[in-house]
Write an enzyme that holds these catalytic residues in place. Structure first.
Site, short mmCIF file in Angstrom:
data_model
loop_
_atom_site.label_atom_id
_atom_site.label_comp_id
_atom_site.label_asym_id
_atom_site.label_seq_id
_atom_site.Cartn_x
_atom_site.Cartn_y
_atom_site.Cartn_z
N ARG A 19 -10.56 11.49 -4.85
CA ARG A 19 -11.33 10.65 -3.93
C ARG A 19 -11.12 11.01 -2.47
NH1 ARG A 19 -9.97 5.07 -4.34
NH2 ARG A 19 -8.02 5.56 -5.45
N CYS A 44 0.84 -1.19 0.00
CA CYS A 44 0.00 0.00 0.00
C CYS A 44 0.88 1.25 0.00
CB CYS A 44 -0.91 0.02 1.22
SG CYS A 44 -2.12 -1.32 1.26
N CYS A 47 -5.85 0.04 5.41
CA CYS A 47 -6.38 -1.31 5.48
C CYS A 47 -5.94 -1.98 6.78
CB CYS A 47 -5.91 -2.12 4.27
SG CYS A 47 -4.14 -2.53 4.30
N GLU A 103 0.93 3.74 1.99
CA GLU A 103 1.46 4.11 3.30
C GLU A 103 2.77 3.38 3.60
OE1 GLU A 103 -3.10 3.88 4.09
OE2 GLU A 103 -1.67 3.14 2.60
#
Length: 249
Positions: free
Chosen positions: A77, A49, A83, A51
């Site tokens: 967005r 991801c 997650c 991050e």
């Protein structure tokens, strides 16, 4: 958030309403206020991801302790929460890092540990038992924190450095914790004995010597390295402190 947004807008490979490999951007702020960005690398095997990419980039540039992290989706967005895997990674490595997340009431900044209630922290030795201290915000649980680059540790310990000059980083008289952003962190108990407000242009050679330097000019140049764009007309706080030897021992 702006750095994360700029990063993914510049580097996404997907058009509106299209799937892509790079659709999320993230930015992390280190303890010394430097910021680092990354984009995700989607893969069916579990590509990292954004991050985690940003955290890896921060580590590669010498950052060891992190203040805050956020992820933003492409095409406007906005902020998207981490997650489950990312949340566990945050808790394992940076439980006191703050994470910007969307909520029904708007964006919030929360401790990483608060995103995984009753978590057990993973270490190389395995899973540790529940540690209640993970859920304490280190900025508020105990005396105020004054953060330092680890290169100042020996100068502070030896007494060669008894002052620190700060810009928009207030302190208060009384007990304090001097935190050195090393790996792991070093925390020295201290007492703030004086705070002088002045302009950058009013800093003296004595201020410089108390910071382990020689002249006020040298001190001003050093400050510009910490605070790019700092001007002689900006106000700073000259903070005088002493180490609490008994507590440190």
């Amino acid at each position: 958030m702006e750095l994360a947004r700029r990063t993914i807008d510049a580097h996404t490979d997907a058009g509106p309403d299209e799937d892509g490999i790079h659709t999320m951007g993230a930015a992390v702020m280190a303890a010394d206020y430097r910021m680092f960005a990354g984009v995700n690398l989607y893969h069916f095997t579990g590509g990292p991801c954004a991050e985690l990419v940003a955290l890896g980039a921060a580590r590669a540039q010498g950052a060891r302790q992190m203040r805050c992290i956020v992820a933003v989706g492409n095409h406007g967005r906005g902020v998207i929460g981490p997650c489950g895997r990312d949340r566990q990674v945050f808790v394992d490595y940076y439980p006191a890092m703050r994470v910007i997340v969307p909520t029904p009431a708007g964006l919030r900044s929360v401790l990483a540990a608060d995103l995984v209630p009753l978590t057990q922290q993973w270490t190389r030795e395995g899973m540790n038992g529940l540690d209640p201290s993970l859920y304490q915000d280190p900025e508020t649980a105990g005396p105020p924190i004054i953060r330092f680059n680890p290169r100042y540790l020996e100068a502070v310990r030896s007494g060669a450095k008894t002052k620190t000059t700060r810009f928009r980083d207030p302190a208060r008289l009384g007990p304090a914790r001097l935190v050195f952003e090393s790996d792991p962190e070093v925390v020295l108990p201290a007492e703030v004995t004086g705070i002088r407000h002045c302009l950058v242009s009013d800093l003296t050679d004595e201020d410089a010597r108390s910071e382990g330097l020689t002249t006020a000019t040298e001190l001003r140049e050093c400050l510009k390295g910490h605070y790019p764009g700092l001007a002689g007309t900006d106000a700073v706080d000259v903070i005088t402190f002493r180490i609490n030897e008994a507590d440190a021992a």
